[in-house]
Design a protein around this motif. Structure first.
Motif: not given
Length: 393
Positions: A173-174, A214-218, A231-234, A284-288
Motif C-alpha cells: 500500500y502506498a 505532504v502526507k505520505n504512507e507506505y 512508514i508515515e511521513r508528514d 516508522t514501524l518494524h514488525q518483521t
C-alpha cells in the motif's frame, strides 16, 4: 705510330670496364651486404619485444559488501525508491602504485540506480582502497532480485570483478499527497491492517496559504531486512492564516497493537495552528525483518498555536509507558520517541491475567480458527475486545 698508340689505349680501357662488370654480379640482391662488404657481422632480430611494464605486474582484487553488522539477515532487501549502501574495496597486488579504473556493470539494474558508474583510485603497492556505492531502485522497480558487478582494471595488472545483488520488495500500500496554494483544504485517511498490526488515521483541514503540505504512507506486510512494515511521513512548509478564523487543524494517530505482532505503541497528535514555519515528521514501524518490534516517532516543528502530543506503550503483562506534552503559544520543538518490544513472539495473554482481569485457565480441547493468534479461550476473549480498537478514538 700515333694512331697505333691511341688504338692500344682504347683497347686497355675497354678491357678494364669488362673486368669491373664481371665483379658486380647483376644477380646479387640489394640486401646481401656480406657479398659487398665481406667480414662484417649480420645484426640479429630479438625473438620477443620488451614489456612496457618493465617487470612490474600483479593482480587486482575486488570485494563488494553491504554496510551493517555481519550477523544481520536479509541485508540486501530494499523497497521501491529506497537505496542500499555498498562498500567497494579494491586491492593492488603489484609491487608499485597503480591508477585503477573502477567501473559498474549494471547487468539486471538500470544505470541510473547507481550513485556512480566509473571512478579512479590511486592505490599504493599491496594496499587497499574503498569507496561507498549507493544503489537506489526507482519507484517503478518490479519486485525481485537484481544483479550488478564492479570491475577494476589498471596498466600492468590483471583485472578483477565481483558480483552483488539487491532484492526489491514492492509496497502492499502506498498513498502520497502533496499540495501547495491558498484556500481551503480537507483530508481524511484511515488505514487498518491486522497483518502489520497497524492503525493509522488522519483528519486534517486548513484554510489559508501553504507553500507545501505532504502526507505520505507506505506499507509492506511481510517486510524483510531493514524494510519497515509501515512508514508515515508528514511535512509542512510555511503555512499562514490569511484571515480571521483561518487555521490548520488536525488529529493524527498511529497505533501498533501488540496482540497482532506490533510493539503496543500509540502516538496521537492534536493541533490548531495559526502559523507553521516548518514541520518534518515520520512514524516508522518494524514488525518483521532485522529491526522487528520497533516503532519510532520523530518530529521537528516550528509553530504558533495549540499542539498536543500523547504517546504511550502498552504490552499486557510486561510494561506500560505514557508521555503527554501540551503547547500553547509559539514554539520550536524537536522530539524523538522510540518504542521496543523484544519479547518472544507469543500471545500477549495466556493462562493468567490480562490487564488485571482474571481469566479462566486455557481449554486445550477447544480449537480456534487458524486466523486467530491465540491458543487459549482467555486470550481469544481479549482479542475480541482488541478487535474493536479501530472503532474507538
Amino acid at each position: 705510330m700515333r694512331r697505333d698508340l691511341i688504338m692500344m689505349i682504347t683497347m686497355l680501357i675497354l678491357t678494364a670496364c669488362q673486368a669491373q662488370a664481371t665483379v658486380e654480379d647483376p644477380g646479387m640482391t640489394l640486401g646481401d651486404v656480406s657479398a659487398t662488404w665481406p667480414g662484417l657481422p649480420t645484426p640479429s632480430i630479438p625473438d620477443y619485444l620488451p614489456s612496457p611494464c618493465g617487470g612490474d605486474s600483479g593482480a587486482l582484487s575486488v570485494d563488494i559488501t553491504l554496510t551493517g553488522p555481519e550477523s544481520e539477515r536479509d541485508k540486501s532487501y530494499t523497497t521501491q525508491g529506497n537505496g542500499l549502501d555498498f562498500v567497494v574495496t579494491v586491492t593492488n597486488g603489484g609491487s608499485t602504485d597503480a591508477e585503477v579504473e573502477v567501473c559498474v556493470k549494471p547487468m539486471d539494474c538500470a544505470l541510473d540506480w547507481f550513485g556512480w558508474t566509473r571512478t579512479s583510485l590511486n592505490i599504493p603497492a599491496g594496499a587497499t582502497r574503498s569507496r561507498n556505492l549507493a544503489v537506489q531502485p526507482d519507484a517503478n522497480a518490479v519486485e525481485g532480485r537484481y544483479r550488478f558487478a564492479v570491475e577494476a582494471s589498471a596498466k600492468c595488472r590483471t583485472s578483477a570483478s565481483k558480483e552483488a545483488s539487491v532484492r526489491v520488495q514492492a509496497y502492499d500500500y502506498a498513498s502520497e499527497t502533496a499540495i501547495s496554494g491558498s484556500g481551503q483544504f480537507q483530508m481524511s485517511k484511515d488505514l487498518r491492517s491486522m497483518k502489520s498490526g497497524i492503525k493509522s488515521s488522519k483528519d486534517v483541514i486548513f484554510s489559508g496559504s501553504v507553500d507545501a503540505l505532504v502526507k505520505n504512507e507506505y506499507m509492506v506486510n511481510e517486510a524483510r531486512g531493514k524494510n519497515a512494515n509501515f512508514i508515515e511521513r508528514d511535512a509542512v512548509d510555511n503555512y499562514n492564516a490569511l484571515a480571521s478564523g483561518d487555521a490548520l487543524v488536525g488529529t493524527e494517530s498511529f497505533k501498533s497493537s501488540a496482540i497482532f505482532g506490533g510493539v503496543g505503541a500509540k502516538v496521537k497528535e492534536t493541533y490548531d495552528l495559526q502559523q507553521m514555519e516548518f514541520k518534518s515528521q515520520d512514524f516508522t514501524l518494524h514488525q518483521t525483518g532485522s529491526l522487528k518490534k520497533t516503532a519510532e516517532f520523530k518530529t521537528m516543528d516550528n509553530f504558533t498555536g495549540y499542539y498536543l502530543l500523547d504517546a504511550r506503550q502498552s504490552v499486557p503483562g510486561q510494561k506500560s509507558l505514557k508521555e503527554l506534552e501540551e503547547y500553547f503559544g509559539s514554539f520550536e520543538i524537536n522530539r524523538r520517541i522510540l518504542f521496543r518490544n523484544n519479547a518472544e513472539s507469543k500471545p500477549a495473554c495466556e493462562d493468567g491475567e490480562c490487564q488485571g482481569i482474571a481469566t479462566p485457565a486455557a481449554n486445550s480441547s477447544r480449537s480456534l480458527p487458524a486466523s486467530s493468534p491465540c491458543t487459549s479461550s482467555s486470550c481469544q476473549n481479549f482479542v475480541n475486545r482488541l478487535n474493536n480498537f479501530g472503532h474507538r478514538a
